[in-house]
Design a protein around this motif. Structure first.
Motif, short mmCIF file in Angstrom:
data_model
loop_
_atom_site.label_atom_id
_atom_site.label_comp_id
_atom_site.label_asym_id
_atom_site.label_seq_id
_atom_site.Cartn_x
_atom_site.Cartn_y
_atom_site.Cartn_z
N UNK A 1 -8.37 -56.05 -2.53
CA UNK A 1 -9.57 -55.42 -2.02
C UNK A 1 -9.73 -54.01 -2.62
N UNK A 2 -10.98 -53.63 -2.88
CA UNK A 2 -11.23 -52.28 -3.39
C UNK A 2 -10.77 -51.23 -2.37
N UNK A 3 -10.90 -51.55 -1.08
CA UNK A 3 -10.46 -50.57 -0.06
C UNK A 3 -8.96 -50.27 -0.19
N UNK A 4 -8.17 -51.21 -0.71
CA UNK A 4 -6.73 -50.97 -0.88
C UNK A 4 -6.47 -49.76 -1.78
N UNK A 5 -7.36 -49.54 -2.74
CA UNK A 5 -7.16 -48.41 -3.67
C UNK A 5 -7.21 -47.10 -2.91
N UNK A 6 -8.23 -46.97 -2.06
CA UNK A 6 -8.39 -45.70 -1.33
C UNK A 6 -7.30 -45.53 -0.28
N UNK A 7 -6.92 -46.63 0.36
CA UNK A 7 -5.83 -46.56 1.35
C UNK A 7 -4.55 -46.07 0.65
N UNK A 8 -4.29 -46.61 -0.54
CA UNK A 8 -3.11 -46.20 -1.31
C UNK A 8 -3.20 -44.72 -1.67
N UNK A 9 -4.37 -44.29 -2.15
CA UNK A 9 -4.54 -42.88 -2.55
C UNK A 9 -4.32 -41.96 -1.34
N UNK A 10 -4.88 -42.36 -0.19
CA UNK A 10 -4.75 -41.51 1.00
C UNK A 10 -3.30 -41.41 1.45
N UNK A 11 -2.56 -42.52 1.32
CA UNK A 11 -1.16 -42.53 1.78
C UNK A 11 -0.24 -41.83 0.79
N UNK A 12 -0.40 -42.12 -0.49
CA UNK A 12 0.59 -41.66 -1.48
C UNK A 12 0.14 -40.42 -2.26
N UNK A 13 -1.15 -40.15 -2.26
CA UNK A 13 -1.66 -38.98 -2.98
C UNK A 13 -2.65 -38.24 -2.08
N UNK A 14 -2.29 -38.18 -0.80
CA UNK A 14 -3.21 -37.67 0.22
C UNK A 14 -3.70 -36.26 -0.03
N UNK A 15 -2.89 -35.44 -0.70
CA UNK A 15 -3.33 -34.05 -0.90
C UNK A 15 -3.99 -33.83 -2.26
N UNK A 16 -4.11 -34.87 -3.04
CA UNK A 16 -4.80 -34.74 -4.33
C UNK A 16 -6.31 -34.60 -4.08
N UNK A 17 -6.98 -33.83 -4.93
CA UNK A 17 -8.37 -33.49 -4.61
C UNK A 17 -9.44 -34.25 -5.39
N UNK A 18 -10.59 -34.35 -4.73
CA UNK A 18 -11.85 -34.68 -5.41
C UNK A 18 -12.68 -33.40 -5.35
N UNK A 19 -13.01 -32.86 -6.50
CA UNK A 19 -13.79 -31.61 -6.54
C UNK A 19 -15.18 -31.97 -7.06
N UNK A 20 -16.21 -31.60 -6.30
CA UNK A 20 -17.59 -31.95 -6.71
C UNK A 20 -18.44 -30.71 -6.85
N UNK A 21 -19.28 -30.74 -7.86
CA UNK A 21 -20.37 -29.75 -7.88
C UNK A 21 -21.52 -30.42 -7.14
N UNK A 22 -21.88 -29.87 -5.98
CA UNK A 22 -22.85 -30.57 -5.13
C UNK A 22 -24.20 -30.67 -5.83
N UNK A 23 -24.74 -31.88 -5.92
CA UNK A 23 -26.01 -32.05 -6.62
C UNK A 23 -27.15 -31.27 -5.97
N UNK A 24 -27.09 -31.07 -4.65
CA UNK A 24 -28.23 -30.43 -3.97
C UNK A 24 -28.19 -28.91 -4.06
N UNK A 25 -27.03 -28.33 -4.39
CA UNK A 25 -26.95 -26.86 -4.36
C UNK A 25 -26.20 -26.28 -5.55
N UNK A 26 -25.43 -27.08 -6.25
CA UNK A 26 -24.66 -26.56 -7.38
C UNK A 26 -23.35 -25.91 -6.94
N UNK A 27 -23.12 -25.82 -5.63
CA UNK A 27 -21.86 -25.19 -5.18
C UNK A 27 -20.71 -26.20 -5.25
#
Ligand code: AMP
Length: 535
Positions: A1-27
């Motif tokens: 299942x695709x959800x297994x990927x995120x479950x794995x990331x949350x458990x084993x790489x829980x503090x790793x980041x997703x950094x986004x430049x927000x499309x609505x504000x650029x922040x």
């Protein structure tokens, strides 16, 4: 299942980041994989309880690369529905057609695409909910009744048990609109996306691990951003989402501030960044590799990045129908010993076949050709992440009776599995990573009262790789007025389809079957240069 990927990331790489430049504000917005998982479960609850999304339903996105788009990928597929990524650069009429064809139940969209939603919402009968992908403070941009993403999930529980279902169940849908006729839908399954992510994780393919920082500049509406939103969390790779700002300065800023090591995108994007670096005298020392594909890697770009900036340019080839990766150019040990000019010749090939992609090259009669590095033919592919049909039965002619997909690319392979594209049998023009149907453009041009025959051909362009040249034979006694034809087309086709030039021909070359001979036209205009090309 695709959800297994995120479950794995949350458990084993829980503090790793997703950094986004927000499309609505650029922040800049930061969240960890653990936080993304919590929010994704809230979204899954909102989808199923508030929006009444059921297994198999299509839920569309019209959005840039951001943490919210990432959460949507996982929540929609995770509840058993299908994430239908819509390319906002298409004509609004085509977007309406696609949403109707897919019978999308809900559409999630970024603020910058509010004008599209305002224009199309009334015509989209299947869509029950429009959701603006930010909070209420941005709602004034939208004229139609809508919810906002943050309000939608705010009161939802972070408890959600991801269901397990058939791994062949549909998880994603992406339409490809190259050739003439209606766009064709390609469905991805849980199985195909997970296998594709595993295959691309290999070190000689995309190969990023927990030490890497990956920035997909290729949009999430182009074949799942080449699978990066699946491969990155699978490997605990930090993910940088550039939002709506894809210019050189904005990309450079993110690369510097986040220590980006690996980036992916089409040549036009890397050209924009290169111009910025040259003009400002800046560097990108954290970047080790660039995955570049969607169009051929120009030699000048390869040399500039590798020689001046110490970045390895890896060309990749693939298609919407292939999830997309088919080949990636990574030198073999024996090739690393060759001199630089020999290596460059190899690096300009489309790349080495990825395990899992079955490929054959056949002649016009369907006879398989040898992998001798010179016998060019039609490329056919099959495999676990390659479409075996289009959604709802369209385009059956693209598949052979024995189950191979006909790519429309013409290429040869060598004894090391390196593919070199030599031509294209599909009648399309690819500009800046987006398709223009030459046939649709020609049909539009034929509506001009002076045009007897029109042919659109892709000509090399330094910024967009290809731009359309329109070759016209006018009616007897009619005036040869390029500006009048271009003016007419401006009212008929999207702005970026309008040809860069019109050339007139006394007699259009016609083949035995009555079709315009594009090969002949390409020969006639082989040294053609557009009269006004930006520096
Ligand atoms: P799309 O389905 O929009 O991703 O387009 C796929 C097509 O883009 C391929 O069939 C090729 O014609 C073209 N393409 C993709 N990557 C490359 C590449 N590295 N070199 C040349 N053409 C490419």
């Amino acid at each position: 299942m695709i959800s297994d990927i995120l479950v794995h990331a949350a458990k084993c790489h829980g503090d790793q980041e997703i950094v986004s430049r927000l499309p609505e504000s650029g922040t800049i917005h930061r969240e960890t994989y653990a936080e993304a998982h919590e929010r994704t479960k809230q979204l899954a609850n909102a989808l199923t309880k508030k929006l009444k999304i059921k297994e198999g339903d299509r839920v569309a996105t019209i959005a840039w690369n951001s943490h919210r788009h990432f959460e949507l990928y996982y929540a929609i597929s995770g509840v058993g529905a299908v994430v239908h990524t819509v390319n906002p650069r298409l004509d609004p009429k085509q977007i309406i057609w696609m949403l109707d064809h897919a019978q999308a139940k809900a559409v999630f969209f970024d603020k910058s695409f509010a004008p599209i939603v305002n224009a199309i919402a009334k015509a989209c009968k299947s869509v029950k909910n429009w959701v603006l992908m930010t909070d209420k403070t941005h709602s004034d941009a939208v004229d139609v009744k809508h919810k906002t993403y943050e309000e939608l999930i705010a009161d939802q529980s972070t408890d959600f048990d991801w269901p397990v279902f058939d791994e062949y169940a549909a998880a994603g849908l992406c339409y490809t609109s190259g050739t003439t006729g209606d766009p064709k839908g390609v469905l991805y399954s849980h199985r195909s996306n997970v296998l594709h992510a595993m295959a691309t994780s290999a070190s000689d393919v995309v190969g990023v691990g927990a030490r890497g920082v990956m920035m997909p500049v290729v949009p999430m509406f182009h074949v799942n951003a080449w699978g990066v939103p699946y491969a990155a969390p699978m490997n605990g790779t930090k993910l940088i989402m550039p939002g709506a700002q894809l210019d050189g300065a904005s990309l450079h800023e993110l690369i510097e501030s986040e220590d980006v090591s690996y980036v992916a995108g089409v040549p036009t994007v890397w050209l924009g960044l290169l111009n910025y670096l040259e003009q400002e005298g800046k560097r990108i020392d954290s970047v080790q590799r660039v995955l570049i594909g969607g169009s051929a890697l120009p030699e000048s770009l390869l040399r500039a990045y590798e020689d001046k900036y110490g970045v390895v340019m890896q060309q990749g080839w693939g298609m919407t129908e292939m999830s997309p990766l088919g080949t990636v150019n990574v030198l073999l040990p024996k090739q690393e010993k060759l001199d630089r000019e020999e290596q460059i010749k190899i690096k300009l090939k489309q790349g080495r076949l990825v395990f899992g992609v079955g490929m054959r090259v056949v002649d016009d009669e369907g006879k398989e050709l040898p992998w001798d590095g010179k016998s060019s033919g039609h490329v056919q592919v099959r495999g676990p992440w390659i479409a075996s049909a289009y959604y709802r039965g369209a385009g059956a002619e693209s598949f052979t009776d024995d189950g191979w997909f006909q790519t429309g690319d013409v290429a040869h392979l060598d004894g090391n599995g390196f593919m070199t594209i030599t031509d294209r049998s599909k009648d399309v023009i690819k500009t800046g990573g987006e398709w223009i149907s030459s046939i649709d453009l020609e049909n539009a041009a034929m509506g001009h009262p002076d045009v007897a025959m029109a042919a659109a051909v892709g000509m090399p362009h330094p910024k967009w790789q290809e731009r359309p040249l329109l070759v016209v034979q006018v009616k007897d006694g009619a005036e040869q007025n390029a500006e009048s034809i271009l003016d007419y087309l401006r009212g008929e086709v999207p702005k970026w389809w309008v040809p860069d030039a019109v050339e007139f021909i006394d007699e259009m070359p016609i083949g035995a079957t009555g079709k315009i001979l594009k090969t002949k036209l390409r020969e006639i205009y082989k040294d053609y240069e557009f009269p006004s090309v930006e520096a």
